[in-house]
Motif scaffolding. Sequence first.
Motif, PDB file in Angstrom:
ATOM      1  N   LEU A 134       0.692  -1.173  -0.003  1.00  0.00           N
ATOM      2  CA  LEU A 134      -0.059   0.030  -0.147  1.00  0.00           C
ATOM      3  C   LEU A 134       1.060   1.290   0.261  1.00  0.00           C
ATOM      4  O   LEU A 134       0.441   2.259  -0.697  1.00  0.00           O
ATOM      5  N   TYR A 135       2.020   1.400   0.656  1.00  0.00           N
ATOM      6  CA  TYR A 135       2.716   2.277   0.590  1.00  0.00           C
ATOM      7  C   TYR A 135       3.649   2.720  -0.741  1.00  0.00           C
ATOM      8  O   TYR A 135       3.628   3.547  -1.213  1.00  0.00           O
ATOM      9  N   ASP A 136       3.693   1.575  -1.210  1.00  0.00           N
ATOM     10  CA  ASP A 136       4.629   1.648  -2.565  1.00  0.00           C
ATOM     11  C   ASP A 136       3.627   2.037  -3.728  1.00  0.00           C
ATOM     12  O   ASP A 136       4.192   2.879  -4.592  1.00  0.00           O
ATOM     13  N   HIS A 137       2.546   1.645  -3.656  1.00  0.00           N
ATOM     14  CA  HIS A 137       1.629   1.780  -4.905  1.00  0.00           C
ATOM     15  C   HIS A 137       0.415   2.859  -4.542  1.00  0.00           C
ATOM     16  O   HIS A 137      -0.030   3.638  -5.302  1.00  0.00           O
ATOM     17  N   GLY A 138       0.036   3.100  -3.129  1.00  0.00           N
ATOM     18  CA  GLY A 138      -1.029   4.124  -2.743  1.00  0.00           C
ATOM     19  C   GLY A 138      -1.887   3.729  -3.264  1.00  0.00           C
ATOM     20  O   GLY A 138      -2.834   4.868  -3.347  1.00  0.00           O
ATOM     21  N   ASN A 139      -2.589   2.592  -3.660  1.00  0.00           N
ATOM     22  CA  ASN A 139      -3.839   2.448  -4.541  1.00  0.00           C
ATOM     23  C   ASN A 139      -4.245   1.163  -4.422  1.00  0.00           C
ATOM     24  O   ASN A 139      -3.665  -0.125  -4.482  1.00  0.00           O
TER      25      ASN A 139
ATOM     26  N   LYS B 200      -7.873  -1.329  12.908  1.00  0.00           N
ATOM     27  CA  LYS B 200      -8.607  -1.320  14.146  1.00  0.00           C
ATOM     28  C   LYS B 200      -7.859  -2.106  15.154  1.00  0.00           C
ATOM     29  O   LYS B 200      -7.965  -2.025  16.415  1.00  0.00           O
ATOM     30  N   GLY B 201      -6.905  -3.119  14.854  1.00  0.00           N
ATOM     31  CA  GLY B 201      -6.300  -3.921  15.856  1.00  0.00           C
ATOM     32  C   GLY B 201      -5.213  -3.154  16.670  1.00  0.00           C
ATOM     33  O   GLY B 201      -4.850  -3.259  17.914  1.00  0.00           O
ATOM     34  N   LEU B 202      -4.647  -2.238  15.722  1.00  0.00           N
ATOM     35  CA  LEU B 202      -3.511  -1.360  16.239  1.00  0.00           C
ATOM     36  C   LEU B 202      -4.165   0.043  17.126  1.00  0.00           C
ATOM     37  O   LEU B 202      -3.618   0.489  17.821  1.00  0.00           O
ATOM     38  N   GLY B 203      -5.550   0.415  16.709  1.00  0.00           N
ATOM     39  CA  GLY B 203      -6.072   1.441  17.146  1.00  0.00           C
ATOM     40  C   GLY B 203      -5.509   2.759  16.650  1.00  0.00           C
ATOM     41  O   GLY B 203      -5.567   3.655  17.292  1.00  0.00           O
ATOM     42  N   LEU B 204      -4.995   2.616  15.412  1.00  0.00           N
ATOM     43  CA  LEU B 204      -4.253   3.621  14.855  1.00  0.00           C
ATOM     44  C   LEU B 204      -4.711   3.901  13.201  1.00  0.00           C
ATOM     45  O   LEU B 204      -4.642   2.795  12.625  1.00  0.00           O
ATOM     46  N   GLU B 205      -4.500   5.096  12.778  1.00  0.00           N
ATOM     47  CA  GLU B 205      -4.717   5.354  11.511  1.00  0.00           C
ATOM     48  C   GLU B 205      -3.472   5.170  10.489  1.00  0.00           C
ATOM     49  O   GLU B 205      -2.397   5.959  10.951  1.00  0.00           O
ATOM     50  N   LEU B 206      -3.180   4.140   9.654  1.00  0.00           N
ATOM     51  CA  LEU B 206      -2.107   4.042   9.091  1.00  0.00           C
ATOM     52  C   LEU B 206      -1.916   4.786   7.736  1.00  0.00           C
ATOM     53  O   LEU B 206      -0.884   5.205   7.503  1.00  0.00           O
ATOM     54  N   PHE B 207      -2.837   4.850   7.028  1.00  0.00           N
ATOM     55  CA  PHE B 207      -3.073   5.734   5.843  1.00  0.00           C
ATOM     56  C   PHE B 207      -4.290   6.643   5.754  1.00  0.00           C
ATOM     57  O   PHE B 207      -5.398   6.073   6.246  1.00  0.00           O
ATOM     58  N   SER B 208      -4.177   7.801   5.294  1.00  0.00           N
ATOM     59  CA  SER B 208      -5.342   8.686   4.944  1.00  0.00           C
ATOM     60  C   SER B 208      -5.907   8.383   3.502  1.00  0.00           C
ATOM     61  O   SER B 208      -5.108   8.408   2.818  1.00  0.00           O
ATOM     62  N   ARG B 209      -7.273   8.485   3.473  1.00  0.00           N
ATOM     63  CA  ARG B 209      -7.771   8.298   2.311  1.00  0.00           C
ATOM     64  C   ARG B 209      -7.994   9.595   1.506  1.00  0.00           C
ATOM     65  O   ARG B 209      -8.635  10.528   2.202  1.00  0.00           O
TER      66      ARG B 209
ATOM     67  N   ARG C  62      -2.483   8.013   1.446  1.00  0.00           N
ATOM     68  CA  ARG C  62      -1.106   8.512   1.815  1.00  0.00           C
ATOM     69  C   ARG C  62      -0.790   7.998   3.234  1.00  0.00           C
ATOM     70  O   ARG C  62      -1.636   8.180   4.179  1.00  0.00           O
ATOM     71  N   PRO C  63       0.204   7.601   3.563  1.00  0.00           N
ATOM     72  CA  PRO C  63       0.568   7.079   4.932  1.00  0.00           C
ATOM     73  C   PRO C  63       0.784   8.134   6.029  1.00  0.00           C
ATOM     74  O   PRO C  63       1.154   9.412   5.592  1.00  0.00           O
ATOM     75  N   THR C  64       0.166   7.990   7.097  1.00  0.00           N
ATOM     76  CA  THR C  64       0.406   8.829   8.293  1.00  0.00           C
ATOM     77  C   THR C  64       1.830   8.725   8.968  1.00  0.00           C
ATOM     78  O   THR C  64       2.554   7.781   8.563  1.00  0.00           O
ATOM     79  N   ALA C  65       1.843   9.432   9.946  1.00  0.00           N
ATOM     80  CA  ALA C  65       3.213   9.322  10.683  1.00  0.00           C
ATOM     81  C   ALA C  65       3.277   7.692  11.282  1.00  0.00           C
ATOM     82  O   ALA C  65       4.415   7.200  11.118  1.00  0.00           O
TER      83      ALA C  65
END
Length: 321
Positions: A23-28, A52-61, A67-70
């Motif tokens: 997902l990071y490499d392709h963003g799609n 959901k498992g991590l409780g963190l947003e990894l990518f913004s839509r 786009r990856p978040t921090a």
Amino acid sequence: MTQIDWYMQLNLKARHLRLITALYDHGNLKQVAEISHVTVPAVSKALAELEKGLGLELFSRTAQGLRPTAYGECLVRHARTLMTEIHQARDELKSLSSGAEGKVHVGAFPAATSVLLPQAIALLKQRSPRTNVLVTEGIAQTLLPELWQGRVDIVVGRLPVRNATDGFDEKELLDEPVSLMIRNQHPLARKKRLKWSDLQPYPWVLPPTGTILRAPLERTLEQHGVALPNNYVETLSTSLARAYLLVTDAIAVMAGAVAHDAAQPLKILPLTFPHVMRPRGVLWNKNRGLTPGAELMVQCLEEAATAMKLRPATPVSDQDT
């Protein structure tokens, strides 16, 4: 135990690591679905479950894609390292199961592949024939990131400037002077007294612009009143430079060991060139332990370097005719 602790220790799988790096490499989502041979909803669901498992947003839509978040940047960086470690473990297990004793992946700067590294590999194969070696040739800008990420075990060649080696351990092997070289049949080989101005009529083999040696070479020529040649070939390939010297009257600037070839030796011109580069050596990531194969390779490099130091130089002297 926090939610992140629980999920990372009990639920995070290799498939999650592959997913987020893709997902990071392709963003799609669609592209990731195609290369993963699953549906777009399946990819979307897997990402949602991971977040959901991590409780963190990894990518913004966004309208342009993901786009990856921090948090995503952080996890992808470590995922790449973990995947590299998994692949290395797989390769070692496959080698051991097939009767090999291990594998060492060596990154090599061009000049190291001509003399030092071949002799070290020959020593390694004498001692451990079933330890296999993969050599990738490149420059510092490509090989040091590979070393940092664990894709190569060691890097051999001219040691980079110290601020480029942060995070790496190093061992110096050879402190060879840089010399001007020609073939034995070159007209300059017959001169009894050689001056810098004598170099002016001849073509050159130059290190490319921006490489470690180019600027010092230009300064040295300027200091001795020699114009930068307009008839030249640019390359970092020692083998190409050697071959070109042997069939032309070109002059090249290279490390002294390149001249020592029993079958086709080169002549070293008796003109003093400044000490402008660090020694040749071997680098490894200080945060990773060397594999047994890599440790043996380092030992063989040290022995090969010691043997090279004992060889006499073959400069053109005033007595050459």
